[in-house]
Scaffold this active site. Structure first.
Site, PDB file in Angstrom:
ATOM      1  N   GLU A   1      -2.164  -8.427   6.172  1.00 23.99           N
ATOM      2  CA  GLU A   1      -1.778  -8.592   7.580  1.00 23.99           C
ATOM      3  C   GLU A   1      -2.918  -8.230   8.528  1.00 23.99           C
ATOM      4  O   GLU A   1      -2.945  -8.672   9.669  1.00 23.99           O
ATOM      5  CB  GLU A   1      -0.513  -7.770   7.902  1.00 23.99           C
ATOM      6  CG  GLU A   1      -0.679  -6.260   8.021  1.00 23.99           C
ATOM      7  CD  GLU A   1      -0.857  -5.554   6.679  1.00 23.99           C
ATOM      8  OE1 GLU A   1      -0.845  -6.219   5.625  1.00 23.99           O
ATOM      9  OE2 GLU A   1      -1.034  -4.323   6.697  1.00 23.99           O
TER      10      GLU A   1
ATOM     11  N   ARG B   1      -7.832   2.902   0.932  1.00 25.25           N
ATOM     12  CA  ARG B   1      -7.297   4.041   0.177  1.00 25.25           C
ATOM     13  C   ARG B   1      -6.100   3.562  -0.662  1.00 25.25           C
ATOM     14  O   ARG B   1      -5.035   4.168  -0.671  1.00 25.25           O
ATOM     15  CB  ARG B   1      -6.888   5.177   1.125  1.00 25.25           C
ATOM     16  CG  ARG B   1      -8.060   5.769   1.883  1.00 25.25           C
ATOM     17  CD  ARG B   1      -7.663   6.919   2.783  1.00 25.25           C
ATOM     18  NE  ARG B   1      -6.697   6.517   3.775  1.00 25.25           N
ATOM     19  CZ  ARG B   1      -5.468   7.012   3.898  1.00 25.25           C
ATOM     20  NH1 ARG B   1      -5.066   7.983   3.101  1.00 25.25           N
ATOM     21  NH2 ARG B   1      -4.661   6.580   4.824  1.00 25.25           N
TER      22      ARG B   1
ATOM     23  N   CYS C   1       0.819  -1.206   0.000  1.00 27.56           N
ATOM     24  CA  CYS C   1       0.000   0.000   0.000  1.00 27.56           C
ATOM     25  C   CYS C   1       0.863   1.271   0.000  1.00 27.56           C
ATOM     26  O   CYS C   1       1.516   1.552  -0.995  1.00 27.56           O
ATOM     27  CB  CYS C   1      -0.960  -0.080   1.176  1.00 27.56           C
ATOM     28  SG  CYS C   1      -2.512   0.696   0.811  1.00 27.56           S
TER      29      CYS C   1
ATOM     30  N   HIS D   1      -3.613  -4.988   1.653  1.00 26.82           N
ATOM     31  CA  HIS D   1      -3.076  -5.535   2.905  1.00 26.82           C
ATOM     32  C   HIS D   1      -3.596  -6.959   3.097  1.00 26.82           C
ATOM     33  O   HIS D   1      -4.751  -7.231   2.787  1.00 26.82           O
ATOM     34  CB  HIS D   1      -3.611  -4.751   4.106  1.00 26.82           C
ATOM     35  CG  HIS D   1      -3.255  -3.300   4.102  1.00 26.82           C
ATOM     36  ND1 HIS D   1      -2.213  -2.796   4.826  1.00 26.82           N
ATOM     37  CD2 HIS D   1      -3.822  -2.242   3.471  1.00 26.82           C
ATOM     38  CE1 HIS D   1      -2.143  -1.487   4.651  1.00 26.82           C
ATOM     39  NE2 HIS D   1      -3.109  -1.124   3.826  1.00 26.82           N
TER      40      HIS D   1
HETATM   41  N1  GLN Z   1      -3.516   6.299   0.323  1.00 26.82           N
HETATM   42  C1  GLN Z   1      -2.440   6.119   1.260  1.00 26.82           C
HETATM   43  C2  GLN Z   1      -1.230   6.929   0.848  1.00 26.82           C
HETATM   44  O1  GLN Z   1      -1.241   7.593  -0.132  1.00 26.82           O
HETATM   45  C3  GLN Z   1      -2.050   4.661   1.388  1.00 26.82           C
HETATM   46  C4  GLN Z   1      -3.066   3.903   2.174  1.00 26.82           C
HETATM   47  C5  GLN Z   1      -2.560   2.671   2.849  1.00 26.82           C
HETATM   48  O2  GLN Z   1      -1.366   2.467   3.018  1.00 26.82           O
HETATM   49  N2  GLN Z   1      -3.482   1.862   3.316  1.00 26.82           N
HETATM   50  O3  GLN Z   1      -0.252   6.891   1.506  1.00 26.82           O
END
Ligand code: GLN
Length: 211
Positions: free
Chosen positions: A191, A154, A94, A189
């Site tokens: 985890e 996100r 992410c 994710h």
């Molecule tokens: N949208 C977040 C970012 O730009 C990432 C979200 C996440 O790590 N769950 O950092």
């Protein structure tokens, strides 16, 4: 020992000789260290350049890439991280994937990615917090059928992959798990749901193979 215990001992790889770091500046690093511990690996929360010298591989967790970007400089980790990621296995999840990317499209927050993987990403490409979702990803990894409990929060969307990047899993027509050399990156994710499948894949393919 019960039959169940025997089975588990014969099936589980031995991770105890590994020491895996988790970048612990911000984000959900605790979930990763917890899972590494469950698998029997040694772990280290990484906050300094000297920590990088002690570990066999690194996880860059999810969190907030804008904050991570600032903290990487504040902790003087940018160059040491770049050098580490060029020679040792790394998994970015992410926000971690955003930090590994070559380019961030529409980069309004001016995040400076480490530029270590030949992919472009759009931050929050799967929608904002209210659009976060869980998805069972049924797929093949290493020729084996697996099911991952994936959570997209996100999540960044991969919009370009370079020729040397291998797409390991796609979801809705976009790559969501990719690798290039010793680097692996996921939009989602696993985890959070205590699913260690992908962590075991990372350890087996990228870490145990180096030992
Ligand atoms: N949208 C977040 C970012 O730009 C990432 C979200 C996440 O790590 N769950 O950092």
């Amino acid at each position: 020992m019960t039959d169940e215990g025997l089975d588990r001992d014969t099936v589980m790889a031995d991770y105890s000789k590994l020491k895996v770091g988790v970048l612990a500046l911000q984000g959900d690093f605790k979930r990763h260290t917890h899972q590494l511990g469950q698998l029997g690996s040694r772990t280290l929360e990484v906050r300094t350049a000297s920590h990088l010298e002690e570990i066999d591989g690194l996880i860059i967790p999810g969190g907030e890439s804008t904050t991570m970007d600032i903290l990487i400089d504040r902790f003087r980790l940018r160059q040491p991280l770049i050098e580490f990621c060029q020679i040792k296995p790394v998994w970015g999840t992410c926000a971690g994937m955003i930090m590994l990317a070559k380019n961030i499209e529409d980069n309004q927050a001016n995040v400076s990615p480490l530029g270590l993987m030949d992919i472009d990403v759009v931050r929050t490409g799967y929608g904002r917090q209210v659009h976060s979702f869980e998805q069972l990803l049924m797929t093949k990894l290493n020729g084996e059928d697996i099911t991952l409990r994936a959570t997209f929060i996100r999540a960044p969307m991969i919009t370009r992959v370079g020729k040397s990047v291998q797409i390991l899993i796609e979801y809705n027509g976009s790559p969501v798990l990719v690798s290039e050399g010793l680097i692996m990156a996921s939009s989602f994710h696993t985890e959070l749901d205590n699913d260690t499948t992908l962590l075991e894949f990372f350890m087996g393919r990228f870490l145990l193979s180096q030992k």
